[in-house]
Enzyme design. Structure first.
Site, PDB file in Angstrom:
ATOM      1  N   ALA A 315      31.496  38.617  36.632  1.00 54.81           N
ATOM      2  CA  ALA A 315      31.430  37.653  35.529  1.00 54.81           C
ATOM      3  C   ALA A 315      31.102  36.263  36.051  1.00 54.81           C
ATOM      4  O   ALA A 315      31.447  35.903  37.183  1.00 54.81           O
ATOM      5  CB  ALA A 315      32.746  37.632  34.771  1.00 54.81           C
ATOM      6  N   GLY A 317      31.254  32.184  36.466  1.00 45.58           N
ATOM      7  CA  GLY A 317      32.393  31.285  36.618  1.00 45.58           C
ATOM      8  C   GLY A 317      32.927  31.296  38.034  1.00 45.58           C
ATOM      9  O   GLY A 317      32.540  32.121  38.869  1.00 45.58           O
ATOM     10  N   ILE A 318      33.841  30.383  38.296  1.00 45.36           N
ATOM     11  CA  ILE A 318      34.475  30.284  39.605  1.00 45.36           C
ATOM     12  C   ILE A 318      35.400  31.486  39.795  1.00 45.36           C
ATOM     13  O   ILE A 318      36.215  31.796  38.914  1.00 45.36           O
ATOM     14  CB  ILE A 318      35.273  28.970  39.728  1.00 45.36           C
ATOM     15  CG1 ILE A 318      34.322  27.771  39.596  1.00 45.36           C
ATOM     16  CG2 ILE A 318      36.027  28.911  41.048  1.00 45.36           C
ATOM     17  CD1 ILE A 318      35.039  26.436  39.489  1.00 45.36           C
ATOM     18  N   GLY A 320      38.428  33.696  40.565  1.00 49.11           N
ATOM     19  CA  GLY A 320      39.840  33.373  40.518  1.00 49.11           C
ATOM     20  C   GLY A 320      40.578  33.809  41.777  1.00 49.11           C
ATOM     21  O   GLY A 320      40.119  34.689  42.511  1.00 49.11           O
ATOM     22  N   MET A 321      41.726  33.186  42.001  1.00 47.28           N
ATOM     23  CA  MET A 321      42.553  33.538  43.154  1.00 47.28           C
ATOM     24  C   MET A 321      43.436  34.745  42.864  1.00 47.28           C
ATOM     25  O   MET A 321      43.951  35.378  43.785  1.00 47.28           O
ATOM     26  CB  MET A 321      43.420  32.343  43.561  1.00 47.28           C
ATOM     27  CG  MET A 321      42.628  31.206  44.178  1.00 47.28           C
ATOM     28  SD  MET A 321      43.691  29.858  44.749  1.00 47.28           S
ATOM     29  CE  MET A 321      44.048  29.034  43.207  1.00 47.28           C
ATOM     30  N   LYS A 336      39.262  42.517  33.508  1.00 47.10           N
ATOM     31  CA  LYS A 336      40.023  41.720  34.463  1.00 47.10           C
ATOM     32  C   LYS A 336      40.978  42.617  35.236  1.00 47.10           C
ATOM     33  O   LYS A 336      41.694  43.431  34.640  1.00 47.10           O
ATOM     34  CB  LYS A 336      40.799  40.623  33.726  1.00 47.10           C
ATOM     35  CG  LYS A 336      39.919  39.713  32.869  1.00 47.10           C
ATOM     36  CD  LYS A 336      40.725  38.738  32.031  1.00 47.10           C
ATOM     37  CE  LYS A 336      41.373  37.657  32.856  1.00 47.10           C
ATOM     38  NZ  LYS A 336      41.950  36.591  32.002  1.00 47.10           N
ATOM     39  N   ASP A 371      43.635  37.543  23.036  1.00 48.95           N
ATOM     40  CA  ASP A 371      44.304  38.830  23.026  1.00 48.95           C
ATOM     41  C   ASP A 371      43.687  39.722  24.102  1.00 48.95           C
ATOM     42  O   ASP A 371      42.506  39.578  24.443  1.00 48.95           O
ATOM     43  CB  ASP A 371      44.135  39.486  21.656  1.00 48.95           C
ATOM     44  CG  ASP A 371      45.116  40.624  21.421  1.00 48.95           C
ATOM     45  OD1 ASP A 371      46.034  40.787  22.239  1.00 48.95           O
ATOM     46  OD2 ASP A 371      44.954  41.341  20.415  1.00 48.95           O
TER      47      ASP A 371
END
Length: 575
Positions: A315, A317-318, A320-321, A336, A371
């Protein structure tokens, strides 16, 4: 023995479903009294009890079956026979699509390794395979021959909430004026014009909503009428005709309605004709059947998969950690997964992250949190996985994936609506749109705070922008309850050592928050930074945050309006 075992298992699953749906309906039926009594805390607690109900009942049913199944081989033929018998005994049920989903849920708990198997599960049936039973009790009908005044008076009479009205006569005239301005200036009623209003009232937070439609000009014109109830009494807050606003009331960022439903598929079919921007699975979610909404989502997804050929990719975007996120470009969803390990400074476990997502699922999302649906043993064709994504998955979530029979199996993931990350949106949008979304960004944070949610990591990369330019929070690993935080002014440095200290010279506890520091990282875009700081000055004031905490601790329940305040009939009236 085999036939007896099938019969016992199936009948216990159906008993489990009936216990679930009876309790669901019982809890839902309390909403009119909560609204009448202005018992907002009771409404909220009841909503949470209903949210927990499905999972608890599935688990209880699985435990009941464990004794019956302990000596039975869990082979496919057993479950083929069970599905066939279950289908037969629920044939006449008017909610059989929900009963089918419950069967699926119990089976997945008993035999998670079976995956999603259409031979033993209800995979392709769909809500529209249920008979749309003729039901005269679905809605009230009002013929045009009555005239507008009589129709509105009859609607107000039919929906008597059992409490004092603030000013019913004024409400009637406000509704009449709204209809004249929006509909009668464009269409001339005929003898065939008819108005229908669902008998089921939709309750959420402090509001009760009537949903209806008028057939005029050869088409259906939908509308929604929200009622509120404050210390002055019950009153009509506005009348909504805009399809986009109606869609937002049913948004994936909103909590589910408490609405009494006799035949779920029939109510969804009516809503689908009114809230045309929403898909079937979103409407099932909205009326509280989110587990069946998940089933309908999956059906839509596998149909799309069969009709498309693009590949799943990382996806935008930066990265995520905590989460690895991927998507299918042609489908409006992101997937996710919680990473196997987290980069510093993240100090938490995978279970703690899952607990945060559960917390969001049980909380009022006030239109500002997306949601999610949670899946286990989720299968995708390996050939549809982009090579770069596959390497990313192997590097970050290897413990949660398995390759078998040309399928990539995900042991656990979440699905969520795809949005443009706010930081990316701000990189390319014009100044007017930038002003709009930074205002929205601050609104999202403050509205969450009023609902007792502190987002934690409030970087713009953790917020998304919808097609209507609404800003929504979607990164939940650091959320906390507002009442657990300690908002502080930064101590003023007085000595030379304090002024030039490389590290803070004062004690900082785990839940200390210094709102003055938010300015350092919140908005970097030069042409809107000052506008954001001025528009949302309260964000940087610890006293404001402390005031919100005090309101929450006093039990003040703040209503989040799902429509613009400028369309309210009485904009100064408090909910």
């Amino acid at each position: 023995m085999r036939i007896d075992s099938v019969k016992i298992v199936v009948e216990r699953i159906l008993e489990g479903y009936m216990s679930y749906i009876d309790t669901f309906n019982e809890l839902t039926s309390l909403s009119p009294k909560h609204f009448k009594d202005r018992d907002w805390i009771g409404m909220q607690q009841n909503h949470k009890r209903r949210l927990r109900l499905y999972k608890d009942q599935v688990s209880a049913t699985r435990l009941l079956l464990s004794e019956t199944l302990k000596d039975e081989p869990l082979d496919q033929n057993f479950w083929i026979e069970s599905k066939a018998y279950y289908s037969w005994i629920i044939t006449e049920r008017k909610d059989k699509e929900l009963a089918e989903t419950f069967f699926n849920s119990v089976l997945r708990k008993i035999s998670p390794q079976s995956g999603i198997n259409e031979n033993i599960m209800y995979v392709h049936e769909g809500y529209d395979t249920c008979d749309l039973h003729t039901n005269e009790n679905l809605y009230h009908s009002y013929p045009s021959s009555w005239g507008l005044q009589k129709i509105i008076r009859k609607i107000m009479e039919d929906f008597d909430f059992g409490a004092h009205y603030f000013n019913k006569e004024e409400d009637i005239q406000l509704l009449v004026r709204a209809i004249r301005e929006v509909i009668l200036t464009r269409y001339e009623p005929t003898k065939d014009t008819i108005t229908q209003v669902l008998k089921s009232v939709f309750y959420r937070n402090k509001a009760a909503y009537l949903i209806g439609r008028t057939k005029v000009g050869g088409k259906w014109m939908p509308f929604i009428i929200p009622f509120l109830h404050n210390e002055n009494g019950i009153y009509v807050d506005t009348m909504i005709f805009d399809p986009k606003v109606m869609a937002h009331i049913f948004s994936f960022t909103r909590s589910y309605f408490m609405v009494e439903v006799a035949i779920p598929s029939q109510l969804v079919a009516f809503l689908n004709s009114v809230i045309t921007h929403k898909q079937v699975h979103e409407l099932y979610n909205a009326i509280g059947f989110n587990k069946h909404g998940k089933t309908e989502f999956y059906r839509d997804f596998i149909n799309h998969l069969a009709q498309s050929d693009d590949k799943f990719i990382i996806a935008e975007g930066i990265k995520g950690m905590v989460m690895t996120v991927f998507t299918l470009p042609s489908y409006n969803i992101v997937f996710k997964m919680i990473k196997d390990y987290f980069d510093p400074p993240k100090m938490m476990t995978r279970q703690e992250v899952r607990d945060k997502y559960k917390m969001v699922g049980l909380h009022d999302r006030v239109g500002r949190m997306a949601d999610t649906h949670e899946f286990e043993e989720f299968h995708l064709p390996l050939e549809r996985i982009d090579e770069e994504l596959l390497q990313e998955l192997k590097s970050n979530v290897n413990s949660l994936i398995e390759i078998k029979n040309n399928q990539l199996i995900f042991k656990h993931l979440y699905t969520e609506r795809k949005m443009t990350p706010l930081n990316i949106f701000l990189e390319t949008c014009n100044t007017d749109d930038a002003k709009t979304v930074v205002e929205e960004y601050g609104n999202a944070i403050l509205q969450l705070a009023k609902a007792n949610i502190f987002p934690g990591d409030m970087m713009t990369k953790n917020f998304g922008v919808t097609r209507q330019k609404r800003v929504v929070f979607y990164d939940y690993d650091e959320i906390e309850f507002m009442t657990d935080m300690n908002f502080r002014w930064k101590p003023k440095a007085e000595t030379y050592e304090q002024i030039y200290a490389s590290e803070p010279w004062y004690d900082i506890k785990a839940n200390d928050v210094f709102p003055e520091d938010f300015k350092k990282w919140m908005i970097g875009r030069a042409d809107v930074k000052d506008h954001f700081f001025t528009y949302h000055a309260d964000l940087f004031n610890p006293d404001y945050w402390i005031k919100l905490q005090d309101q929450i601790r006093k039990g003040e329940f703040i209503h989040a309006f799902p429509y613009p305040t400028e369309i309210r009939f009485r904009p100064d009236e408090k909910a």
